[in-house]
Enzyme design. Structure first.
Site, short mmCIF file in Angstrom:
data_model
loop_
_atom_site.label_atom_id
_atom_site.label_comp_id
_atom_site.label_asym_id
_atom_site.label_seq_id
_atom_site.Cartn_x
_atom_site.Cartn_y
_atom_site.Cartn_z
N HIS A 226 44.33 35.85 39.00
CA HIS A 226 45.76 35.52 38.45
C HIS A 226 46.52 34.75 39.32
O HIS A 226 46.23 34.98 40.57
CB HIS A 226 46.70 36.66 37.79
N CYS A 242 44.20 43.28 41.88
CA CYS A 242 43.80 42.01 41.30
C CYS A 242 43.58 40.96 42.51
O CYS A 242 44.24 41.43 43.62
CB CYS A 242 44.68 41.51 40.29
#
Length: 267
Positions: A226, A242
């Site tokens: 992301h 992440c």
């Protein structure tokens, strides 16, 4: 008297030499500045001539120059990212692919899913400015396979085309080396994602939402690639697990990476 005059002359000579030597470092940055500026002009000329790979090599040299002002470097990086994307599209477009004949009811989204590509790539490969297609239209569809490789040791992600390296991105991975290692697959893509965090729903426009402008989710629940509202963390182990990217980088990647893309993460 002659000896005294000679001593004075020698003193003045050595003083001038010292002052001259001290002045050299001050002019060095100006020389370096002219050097990167000249290389930039050369790179732009190569782009106009369509010699993109040579232009990319010059950009690589330019961006390593420590004398470039911060604002100039940001602008150069934007042009550099666009050049890399153009190189990717050109490589895919020049390769043998498939042809799809549009039938009634087809949409670019459906066609992209069928052939494991993206709407953006179909439009670029067929020079479409809009999403409008019509029955009987022939579309070129690339058969190239893109993949991603994340190296946690240096926080770098590599975009590959048929296993050939295309571009490197600086990323952030998990604190304490907690980003999972292994082979994953991108199963969903979202623009301006909502963040589900600690039992709370954080909307895209909230200053508390740190996911940035794009999300590419793994088949490993809760993990994905992301953007970020914390660009200063890129290049470090700073996330909850992440893979973080600069927003402009994740937007570029989002446009070319389809669902089903393989992602390999290594220590």
């Amino acid at each position: 008297m002659k000896i005294k005059t000679t001593l004075i002359f020698l003193s003045l000579f050595f003083m001038s030499a010292v002052l001259y030597a001290q002045s050299i470092p001050k002019s060095a940055p100006q020389i370096a500045s002219r050097d990167w500026s000249h290389k930039l002009q050369q790179a732009k000329t190569l782009e106009v001539k369509g010699r993109n790979l040579e232009a990319k090599a010059l950009y690589d040299e330019i961006l390593k120059d420590p004398q470039i002002p911060a604002e100039a470097k940001k602008k150069i990086q934007v042009d550099y990212h666009q050049l890399n994307l153009q190189i990717l599209v050109t490589r895919i477009h020049s390769q043998e692919g498939m042809k799809h004949k549009v039938v009634k009811g087809d949409t670019l989204y459906d066609i992209a899913i069928k052939y494991r590509t993206t709407v953006d790539m179909i439009k670029k490969n067929n020079k479409l400015k809009k999403d409008t297609i019509y029955p009987g239209m022939m579309l070129k569809i690339s058969s190239s396979v893109l993949s991603l490789r994340v190296d946690k040791s240096d926080n770098i992600m590599i975009l590959q085309l048929n296993s050939q390296e295309i571009k490197r991105y600086s990323v952030a991975t998990g604190r304490g080396n907690n980003t999972p290692v292994g082979e994953f697959k991108i199963i969903n893509k979202l623009e301006n994602p909502t963040w589900f965090h600690a039992g709370a729903i954080v909307p895209p426009d909230s200053p508390e939402n740190i996911l940035g402008t794009r999300w590419l989710g793994f088949d490993h629940p809760g993990y994905g690639i992301h953007g970020t509202t914390l660009p200063e963390t890129i290049g470090h182990q700073a996330s909850s697990g992440c893979v973080r990217m600069f927003n402009h980088d994740v937007e570029e990647l989002y446009a070319v990476i389809p669902t089903g893309t393989k992602v390999i993460i290594v220590d």
